[in-house]
Design an enzyme around this catalytic site. Sequence first.
Site, PDB file in Angstrom:
ATOM      1  N   ARG A 111      18.901 -38.513 -10.086  1.00 39.93           N
ATOM      2  CA  ARG A 111      18.825 -38.940  -8.690  1.00 39.93           C
ATOM      3  C   ARG A 111      19.520 -37.883  -7.841  1.00 39.93           C
ATOM      4  O   ARG A 111      20.319 -37.086  -8.341  1.00 39.93           O
ATOM      5  CB  ARG A 111      19.510 -40.295  -8.501  1.00 39.93           C
ATOM      6  CG  ARG A 111      18.885 -41.433  -9.309  1.00 39.93           C
ATOM      7  CD  ARG A 111      19.671 -42.720  -9.091  1.00 39.93           C
ATOM      8  NE  ARG A 111      19.074 -43.864  -9.780  1.00 39.93           N
ATOM      9  CZ  ARG A 111      19.387 -44.250 -11.012  1.00 39.93           C
ATOM     10  NH1 ARG A 111      20.316 -43.584 -11.705  1.00 39.93           N
ATOM     11  NH2 ARG A 111      18.804 -45.296 -11.571  1.00 39.93           N
ATOM     12  N   LYS A 136      23.822 -45.124 -11.080  1.00 39.32           N
ATOM     13  CA  LYS A 136      23.500 -46.404 -10.459  1.00 39.32           C
ATOM     14  C   LYS A 136      23.853 -47.530 -11.424  1.00 39.32           C
ATOM     15  O   LYS A 136      23.539 -47.473 -12.606  1.00 39.32           O
ATOM     16  CB  LYS A 136      22.009 -46.452 -10.113  1.00 39.32           C
ATOM     17  CG  LYS A 136      21.619 -47.612  -9.227  1.00 39.32           C
ATOM     18  CD  LYS A 136      20.174 -47.490  -8.806  1.00 39.32           C
ATOM     19  CE  LYS A 136      19.769 -48.624  -7.875  1.00 39.32           C
ATOM     20  NZ  LYS A 136      18.361 -48.501  -7.437  1.00 39.32           N
ATOM     21  N   HIS A 243      13.505 -37.738  -4.731  1.00 36.22           N
ATOM     22  CA  HIS A 243      13.212 -38.808  -5.689  1.00 36.22           C
ATOM     23  C   HIS A 243      11.812 -38.654  -6.287  1.00 36.22           C
ATOM     24  O   HIS A 243      11.546 -39.140  -7.390  1.00 36.22           O
ATOM     25  CB  HIS A 243      13.362 -40.177  -5.031  1.00 36.22           C
ATOM     26  CG  HIS A 243      13.865 -41.234  -5.972  1.00 36.22           C
ATOM     27  ND1 HIS A 243      15.143 -41.218  -6.494  1.00 36.22           N
ATOM     28  CD2 HIS A 243      13.255 -42.323  -6.515  1.00 36.22           C
ATOM     29  CE1 HIS A 243      15.303 -42.259  -7.301  1.00 36.22           C
ATOM     30  NE2 HIS A 243      14.170 -42.936  -7.333  1.00 36.22           N
ATOM     31  N   ARG A 246      12.121 -36.963  -9.541  1.00 34.46           N
ATOM     32  CA  ARG A 246      12.536 -37.882 -10.613  1.00 34.46           C
ATOM     33  C   ARG A 246      11.335 -38.702 -11.107  1.00 34.46           C
ATOM     34  O   ARG A 246      11.160 -38.892 -12.314  1.00 34.46           O
ATOM     35  CB  ARG A 246      13.650 -38.786 -10.091  1.00 34.46           C
ATOM     36  CG  ARG A 246      14.111 -39.879 -11.058  1.00 34.46           C
ATOM     37  CD  ARG A 246      15.313 -40.586 -10.442  1.00 34.46           C
ATOM     38  NE  ARG A 246      15.521 -41.931 -10.947  1.00 34.46           N
ATOM     39  CZ  ARG A 246      16.258 -42.227 -12.027  1.00 34.46           C
ATOM     40  NH1 ARG A 246      16.830 -41.254 -12.708  1.00 34.46           N
ATOM     41  NH2 ARG A 246      16.410 -43.478 -12.406  1.00 34.46           N
ATOM     42  N   HIS A 269      17.645 -46.913 -16.394  1.00 29.10           N
ATOM     43  CA  HIS A 269      17.178 -48.207 -15.899  1.00 29.10           C
ATOM     44  C   HIS A 269      17.783 -49.341 -16.721  1.00 29.10           C
ATOM     45  O   HIS A 269      17.814 -49.284 -17.950  1.00 29.10           O
ATOM     46  CB  HIS A 269      15.647 -48.286 -15.984  1.00 29.10           C
ATOM     47  CG  HIS A 269      14.952 -47.466 -14.951  1.00 29.10           C
ATOM     48  ND1 HIS A 269      13.622 -47.098 -15.027  1.00 29.10           N
ATOM     49  CD2 HIS A 269      15.403 -46.923 -13.781  1.00 29.10           C
ATOM     50  CE1 HIS A 269      13.283 -46.388 -13.979  1.00 29.10           C
ATOM     51  NE2 HIS A 269      14.351 -46.268 -13.203  1.00 29.10           N
ATOM     52  N   TYR A 278       5.725 -46.553 -14.364  1.00 27.06           N
ATOM     53  CA  TYR A 278       5.145 -45.221 -14.545  1.00 27.06           C
ATOM     54  C   TYR A 278       3.895 -45.246 -15.410  1.00 27.06           C
ATOM     55  O   TYR A 278       3.115 -44.293 -15.399  1.00 27.06           O
ATOM     56  CB  TYR A 278       6.197 -44.275 -15.134  1.00 27.06           C
ATOM     57  CG  TYR A 278       7.362 -44.072 -14.204  1.00 27.06           C
ATOM     58  CD1 TYR A 278       7.213 -43.370 -13.015  1.00 27.06           C
ATOM     59  CD2 TYR A 278       8.613 -44.625 -14.474  1.00 27.06           C
ATOM     60  CE1 TYR A 278       8.267 -43.214 -12.126  1.00 27.06           C
ATOM     61  CE2 TYR A 278       9.670 -44.476 -13.604  1.00 27.06           C
ATOM     62  CZ  TYR A 278       9.498 -43.773 -12.432  1.00 27.06           C
ATOM     63  OH  TYR A 278      10.532 -43.624 -11.559  1.00 27.06           O
TER      64      TYR A 278
END
Length: 309
Positions: A111, A136, A243, A246, A269, A278
């Site tokens: 990120r 995150k 982003h 990414r 994640h 994706y």
Amino acid sequence: VNWIRRFILFHQKRHPQEMGAPEIEAFLTHLAIAGNVAASTQNQAFHALLFLYKHVLQIDLPPIDALRAEGQRRLPVVLSQDEVRRLLEQVEGGEGTYRLMAELMYGAGLRLMEAVRLRVKDVDFARRQIMVREGKGDKDRAVPLPQRVAEELRRQAERVRRWHERDRANDVPGVYLPQALERKYPNAGRELGWQWLFPSKRLSRDPRRPDVVRRHHVNENAVQRAVTEAARKAQLAKRATPHTLRHSFATHLLENGYDIRTIQELLGHEDVRTTMIYTHVAKQGACGVRSPLDLIDAAEAPSLCPREW
């Protein structure tokens, strides 16, 4: 602060201490119905108000029962490898560091803020990996170190070492550390390993401690502008941001046969369902399906995708 201000104005400038759950529910419902905002926008307003009551006013709220805005699934914008190459070639600024950071966002799936906040000690050349600290969700993870940028990263670390020596000679305070670490290791901020890998050229006042002037990392907005401008110069039809790099990292890994769990770990994640998005933009998806229009005049039509996919 903006959401708190809007909340107060919506209720005729009443002080938040005089209000509570019913007023919050009315405001959030208004956003969903009259404002027609997206679910993520309503969620942002909700959490801003929760922060106000919990951490500022220290008032416990009962469960909030407001009408929720409808969530909408948006597929991420993904660049082809040729588009990524063209974009990276156009990234300028920061004496080459902005391009290096963009290459890391694509090559390691970082990120924007994860790239900006890298420290010297986070790059492990021997193990060919980068440690992402406090990503995150306050999670650490390891991502691959692209060999294409390894030498440039070594040179960047050497530049940081020289800046660090000058700062120590000029008695510049050490870099910012999370408070717990700063209390436990008061001298760590002056050690080379803790220095920002992409430091700002100028010293700045620490907003947490206005009496301290120290060296911070580069401004993330400058990197974002550099990538956006590079996309314009590369004449990309797609809207590209940091982003987007990414998103492209994850999609290209999927197209090259990496399993979804591995990609989930590399992206950091919490839920694999977040990573599954994706699969909708990878070439194994729509590209693997032959349109019926192509089958009108032929019993057999060639696949739109290479056989190995």
